[in-house]
Design an enzyme around this catalytic site. Structure first.
Site, PDB file in Angstrom:
ATOM      1  N   GLY A  67       0.683  55.974  22.703  1.00 27.16           N
ATOM      2  CA  GLY A  67       2.036  56.334  22.832  1.00 27.16           C
ATOM      3  C   GLY A  67       2.866  55.205  21.911  1.00 27.16           C
ATOM      4  NE  ARG A 101      -1.090  65.308  28.617  1.00 26.93           N
ATOM      5  CZ  ARG A 101       0.042  65.338  28.999  1.00 26.93           C
ATOM      6  NH1 ARG A 101       0.207  66.331  29.801  1.00 26.93           N
ATOM      7  NH2 ARG A 101       1.267  64.894  28.791  1.00 26.93           N
ATOM      8  CB  ILE A 145      -2.087  46.629  29.801  1.00 29.94           C
ATOM      9  CG1 ILE A 145      -2.157  47.744  28.756  1.00 29.94           C
ATOM     10  CG2 ILE A 145      -2.563  45.484  29.440  1.00 29.94           C
ATOM     11  CD1 ILE A 145      -0.840  47.698  27.746  1.00 29.94           C
ATOM     12  NE  ARG A 180       2.811  51.698  37.064  1.00 29.35           N
ATOM     13  CZ  ARG A 180       3.398  51.044  36.210  1.00 29.35           C
ATOM     14  NH1 ARG A 180       2.713  50.069  35.196  1.00 29.35           N
ATOM     15  NH2 ARG A 180       4.666  51.024  36.143  1.00 29.35           N
ATOM     16  CG  ASP A 204      -0.970  43.111  33.024  1.00 28.23           C
ATOM     17  OD1 ASP A 204      -0.983  41.786  33.959  1.00 28.23           O
ATOM     18  OD2 ASP A 204       0.251  43.522  32.846  1.00 28.23           O
ATOM     19  CD  GLU A 259      -0.124  45.972  40.239  1.00 27.52           C
ATOM     20  OE1 GLU A 259       1.273  46.034  40.166  1.00 27.52           O
ATOM     21  OE2 GLU A 259      -0.823  46.248  39.327  1.00 27.52           O
ATOM     22  CG  HIS A 272       2.232  44.598  36.901  1.00 22.30           C
ATOM     23  ND1 HIS A 272       2.196  45.816  37.606  1.00 22.30           N
ATOM     24  CD2 HIS A 272       2.664  44.865  35.777  1.00 22.30           C
ATOM     25  CE1 HIS A 272       2.772  46.817  36.676  1.00 22.30           C
ATOM     26  NE2 HIS A 272       3.312  46.287  35.735  1.00 22.30           N
ATOM     27  CB  VAL A 273       2.432  38.946  33.387  1.00 22.43           C
ATOM     28  CG1 VAL A 273       2.151  38.127  34.466  1.00 22.43           C
ATOM     29  CG2 VAL A 273       0.872  38.829  32.510  1.00 22.43           C
ATOM     30  N   GLY A 274       2.549  42.343  32.101  1.00 24.77           N
ATOM     31  CA  GLY A 274       2.661  42.986  30.674  1.00 24.77           C
ATOM     32  C   GLY A 274       4.178  42.873  30.190  1.00 24.77           C
TER      33      GLY A 274
END
Ligand code: 8YV
Length: 313
Positions: A154, A176, A230, A232, A256, A261, A279-281
């Protein structure tokens, strides 16, 4: 004019929450000990939810708030919000796309470099005195010439592709459906994994993508391949990944995001072939402000009778 009543589902970005608290009447669901009672007492007033964090926003919650019109999420991923339930109740849902693309892509590139080169481990090697005691740090893998497989090409995936190509990587992808892009397409995740040296997961978390990275995909990635996530935690079968890392059935992983979490299975901590980020994306001052501004603007516009800016399809 009376301020519309909003619920906060979690503790989040401080400046965003301060602005919302000044402009709206805010009710902090996440601080309530008796949630049912809290909701009942406010049911006739709550018109919006500002969603922060993991608390599920599902049909059960929506039904407890009959005046609910809009749910505005802080974040692009809306996996904690049941979109079908919202649609069935004609509740508008918004997220914060685009403003975080470049930042998340920076993190992704950083995680790819850290994972292949084991840079955090090399830092620890120096700090613990191993450089002086044992000599040079062992040689690691280059990015240049390797193929990066992007699962979920994306807007963030495209920003990652641009950066990876600047490092000399080749790009392939699976979505997809095929896109009008100059990268080779693979028909399924396992084929993409087989054709890639590094597989990065950027796909939204949905029922369809749950544990899409499973033993079959990791087998296809193989003992020389790296996984980077990165997206989920739910898109990866975490216990299987842990075992594959322990048994060196893949070369390494950069993560990440995690299934539960902020709890990360401690078995991951002792792995030398994994790089773990909390989780610092999108976690920069600038990006979090931009995300908050968009969330605030969506709420302002909705309650001013204007169309929201970023409605989730
Ligand atoms: C943050 C994210 O986790 O936008 C997303 O989907 O994962 C992140 O940017 C988050 O929303 C902030 O807590």
């Amino acid at each position: 004019m009376t301020k519309p009543d909003l619920i906060f589902t979690g503790k989040g970005h401080a400046a965003t929450q301060a602005t919302l608290e000044a402009e709206f009447t805010v009710h902090k669901l996440f601080e309530a000990n008796e949630k049912e009672k809290f909701l009942k007492e406010r049911a006739d007033r709550i018109r919006g939810i500002a969603s922060f964090g993991h608390l599920p926003v599902d049909g059960k919650l929506m039904d407890q708030l009959p005046k609910l019109e809009v749910i505005c999420n802080f974040g692009v991923g809306v996996d904690q919000i049941n979109l079908d339930d919202a649609k069935a109740r004609k509740i508008i849902v918004t997220n914060t796309p685009d403003v975080l693309n470049e930042c998340v892509a920076d993190t992704a590139l950083g995680l790819i470099v850290c994972t292949l080169r084991r840079l955090p481990q090399s830092d620890a090697y120096l700090r613990t005195g191993a450089w002086a005691a044992k000599g040079a740090y062992p040689l690691q893998s280059s990015l240049g010439g390797k193929t990066l497989g992007i699962l979920g090409l994306g807007r963030i995936g495209e920003a990652i592709a641009k950066r990876a190509m600047a490092c000399g990587m080749k790009i392939r992808y699976h979505n997809r459906s095929r896109k009008d892009v100059p990268y080779p397409y693979d028909p399924d995740p396992a084929t993409l994994a087989r054709n890639s040296n590094v597989l990065i997961v950027v796909t939204p978390a949905t029922a369809e993508t749950s544990r899409i990275i499973n033993a079959r995909v990791l087998d296809a990635l193989g003992p020389e391949g790296y996984l980077v996530n990165i997206a989920r935690g739910s898109v990866v079968d975490e216990p299987v990944l842990l075992r594959y890392l322990q048994e060196k059935k893949i070369a390494g992983a950069g993560l990440d995001v995690f299934a539960d979490e902020p709890r990360v299975p401690p078995e991951f901590f002792s792995l030398d072939n994994a790089v773990l980020f909390p989780h610092v994306g999108s976690a920069t001052v600038e990006t979090r402000k931009a995300m908050g501004d968009l969330q605030i603007e969506n709420l302002r516009r909705h309650f001013a009778g204007k169309p929201v800016l970023t409605r989730v399809a």
